[in-house]
Design an enzyme around this catalytic site. Structure first.
Site, short mmCIF file in Angstrom:
data_model
loop_
_atom_site.label_atom_id
_atom_site.label_comp_id
_atom_site.label_asym_id
_atom_site.label_seq_id
_atom_site.Cartn_x
_atom_site.Cartn_y
_atom_site.Cartn_z
N ARG A 211 9.59 33.49 -14.70
CA ARG A 211 10.10 32.13 -14.79
C ARG A 211 10.72 31.90 -16.16
O ARG A 211 10.08 32.09 -17.19
CB ARG A 211 8.99 31.12 -14.53
CG ARG A 211 8.44 31.24 -13.10
CD ARG A 211 7.58 30.10 -12.68
NE ARG A 211 7.24 30.23 -11.27
CZ ARG A 211 6.48 29.39 -10.60
NH1 ARG A 211 5.98 28.33 -11.20
NH2 ARG A 211 6.23 29.58 -9.32
N GLU A 213 11.22 29.50 -18.04
CA GLU A 213 10.87 28.20 -18.61
C GLU A 213 10.80 28.32 -20.13
O GLU A 213 10.29 29.31 -20.65
CB GLU A 213 9.52 27.74 -18.05
CG GLU A 213 9.52 27.55 -16.54
CD GLU A 213 8.13 27.32 -15.98
OE1 GLU A 213 7.15 27.70 -16.66
OE2 GLU A 213 8.02 26.77 -14.87
N ARG A 219 -0.66 28.32 -23.15
CA ARG A 219 -1.06 28.53 -21.75
C ARG A 219 0.12 28.84 -20.82
O ARG A 219 -0.03 28.78 -19.60
CB ARG A 219 -1.83 27.31 -21.23
CG ARG A 219 -1.06 26.01 -21.22
CD ARG A 219 -1.95 24.90 -20.68
NE ARG A 219 -1.20 23.69 -20.38
CZ ARG A 219 -1.69 22.67 -19.70
NH1 ARG A 219 -2.93 22.74 -19.22
NH2 ARG A 219 -0.97 21.60 -19.47
N HIS A 220 1.27 29.17 -21.38
CA HIS A 220 2.44 29.50 -20.56
C HIS A 220 2.96 30.89 -20.91
O HIS A 220 2.96 31.30 -22.08
CB HIS A 220 3.57 28.49 -20.77
CG HIS A 220 3.32 27.16 -20.11
ND1 HIS A 220 2.76 26.10 -20.78
CD2 HIS A 220 3.55 26.74 -18.84
CE1 HIS A 220 2.66 25.07 -19.96
NE2 HIS A 220 3.13 25.43 -18.78
N GLU A 356 -4.48 23.31 -14.79
CA GLU A 356 -4.24 23.67 -13.40
C GLU A 356 -4.35 25.18 -13.22
O GLU A 356 -3.86 25.96 -14.02
CB GLU A 356 -2.84 23.22 -12.99
CG GLU A 356 -2.41 23.66 -11.60
CD GLU A 356 -0.92 23.46 -11.36
OE1 GLU A 356 -0.34 24.25 -10.59
OE2 GLU A 356 -0.33 22.54 -11.96
N SER A 359 -1.71 26.13 -7.14
CA SER A 359 -0.90 25.17 -6.40
C SER A 359 -0.79 25.68 -4.97
O SER A 359 -0.56 26.86 -4.74
CB SER A 359 0.49 25.02 -7.02
OG SER A 359 1.25 24.05 -6.34
N ARG A 407 -4.39 32.67 -16.20
CA ARG A 407 -5.09 31.39 -16.37
C ARG A 407 -6.53 31.47 -15.87
O ARG A 407 -7.43 30.86 -16.44
CB ARG A 407 -4.34 30.27 -15.67
CG ARG A 407 -3.09 29.82 -16.40
CD ARG A 407 -2.58 28.49 -15.89
NE ARG A 407 -1.47 28.02 -16.69
CZ ARG A 407 -0.98 26.78 -16.65
NH1 ARG A 407 -1.54 25.90 -15.84
NH2 ARG A 407 0.03 26.42 -17.41
#
Length: 433
Positions: A211, A213, A219-220, A356, A359, A407
């Site tokens: 990704r 992003e 945490r990413h 989180e 999902s 995570r």
């Protein structure tokens, strides 16, 4: 075959060959000690200078820390040694000499910052505490696979080079594929849905996602490992049951099989989550977050949850929990909405008090409704024809979800930075090693 003896298996009276890394050398004058380290532990090698060949002593004591050596000799009991035994060497072979100056200290006596550790990850992993994280990660994946098989799931592998993104948008890494534009896949979502319609019915995958992003947080990551699950003939409630079961299976396996690693990391009170995870609707979650008084501004229906909101709710709940019934506009096009409330989706998230984890939701399996979902989110269904057309040929009702492995490890072990849970992280600043 490897005919050496692991240091942990060396017993008094044995004549063995051990091999590993030079952890430490202590010269006390007439006697000197070399500590050899391998995967299983350490062993003390004693050099009596006046009673051993000079060449043997010079070889053993002249080698730099972290050099790779093998030692052959007799094992004797010695209660003063760190492990209760020591070796009297008859030969020492230097298999690979290390530089005298090391970029970090694998013994852990001198701390290094995370960036230095990641730049020298091979050395960093020679520390038992770091190895313990990845032994636990491996146990999590073993347990998850075993759990999936116990409920009749088939492991699959889906493409990581794709013509279109799973969810559209700009968070894609473009590549050139034989003169055509392609992308690194951001999720196996569409492919695993196709597999539940193939007759396999229930599938899982453990694999990388990419990704683009521009996050730069603890945490990413831009490359992560996901545990994906998809099953025909279950609804979102059934998918949550599997999700909860998977997480508890991972915790149970770590508790049962990783006692040494947990001790190394200082976890005296590690425990498996107990009881059923609470299932809060999105609306209930908003109300509870606002009631904490922790946020500067009150949330309203339709807001996504910020990091601060997640932590406020996590502190209030005090354990793992689900958030269900999200607004349709927040969730992806493939999540099914309630028939009697089309503004509310059957999507859910599994939350740890810190963040989180998962999902998921029930998917839209009806062709016309699926295509309309594309249009509502500004996507061109024609670009996803390979996916949508299969929904014309008998797609069963189905549900699924996806965990981020890093995570899961991060929250299970209380790590401060997600990069500690992956061998070679990929983020905005790091492309090598």
């Amino acid at each position: 075959m490897d005919d050496r003896t692991y240091t942990a298996d060396a017993e008094p009276g044995d004549h063995v060959t051990v091999a590993g890394w030079v952890h430490e050398v202590r010269d006390l004058g007439g006697i000197a000690f070399l500590i050899l380290r391998d995967k299983s532990g350490k062993i003390q090698v004693k050099f009596e200078k006046d009673e051993m060949p000079e060449e043997l002593v010079e070889t053993g004591l002249g080698v730099h820390r972290e050099s790779v050596i093998s030692v052959t000799g007799d094992v004797e009991e010695e209660e003063r040694a760190p492990t209760g035994v020591e070796m009297l060497p008859e030969s020492v072979d230097v298999l690979n000499e290390a530089d005298a100056e090391l970029p970090l200290d694998p013994s852990g006596k001198v701390d290094a910052d995370l960036s230095t550790r990641l730049d020298n990850r091979t050395l960093d992993l020679r520390k038992k505490e770091v190895q313990a994280i990845f032994e636990i990660r491996a146990e999590i994946l073993r347990a998850v696979r075993e759990y999936f098989r116990s409920i009749g799931s088939t492991e699959i592998n889906t493409p990581k080079i794709v013509a279109t993104g799973t969810e559209g948008g700009t968070e894609l890494f473009p590549i050139t594929y034989f003169g055509e534009e392609a992308f690194m896949n951001q999720s196996p979502q569409l492919f695993k849905q196709l597999m539940v319609g193939s007759g396999l019915e229930r599938v899982f995958e453990v694999g990388p996602i990419f990704r683009a992003e521009e996050h730069n947080t603890p945490r990413h990551l831009n490359e992560a490992t996901m545990i994906d699950f998809e099953s025909a003939f279950i609804d979102h409630e059934g998918a949550m049951d599997v999700c909860e079961g998977t997480l508890k299976a991972a915790y149970e396996a770590v508790e049962e099989n990783c006692a040494d690693e947990l001790e190394l990391l200082g976890y005296d009170d590690f425990g498996v989550p107990e009881g059923d995870f609470p299932r809060l609707t999105y609306e209930e979650a908003i109300e509870r977050i606002n009631a904490t008084g922790e946020l500067d501004e009150q949330l309203v229906y339709g807001d996504d949850l910020s990091t601060e909101a997640e932590r406020a709710l996590g502190d209030d709940v005090g354990g793992h929990y689900f958030i269900t019934d999200w607004p349709s506009e927040i969730k992806p096009f493939y999540i099914q909405d309630y028939e009697d409330d089309p503004d509310t989706s059957k999507g859910f998230d599994l939350m740890h008090p810190r963040m989180e984890l998962v999902s998921g939701g029930q998917r839209e399996h009806r062709y016309d409704a699926l295509v309309e979902g594309f249009r509502q989110q500004g996507l061109d269904p024609d670009q996803f024809d390979y996916y949508t057309k299969m929904f014309k040929y008998g797609m069963p009702p189905h549900s699924g979800w996806a965990y981020g492995v890093e995570r899961l490890v991060m929250t299970m072990l209380g790590l401060e930075n997600i990069r500690e849970a992956v061998l070679f992280p990929r983020d905005r600043q790091r492309l090598s090693p």
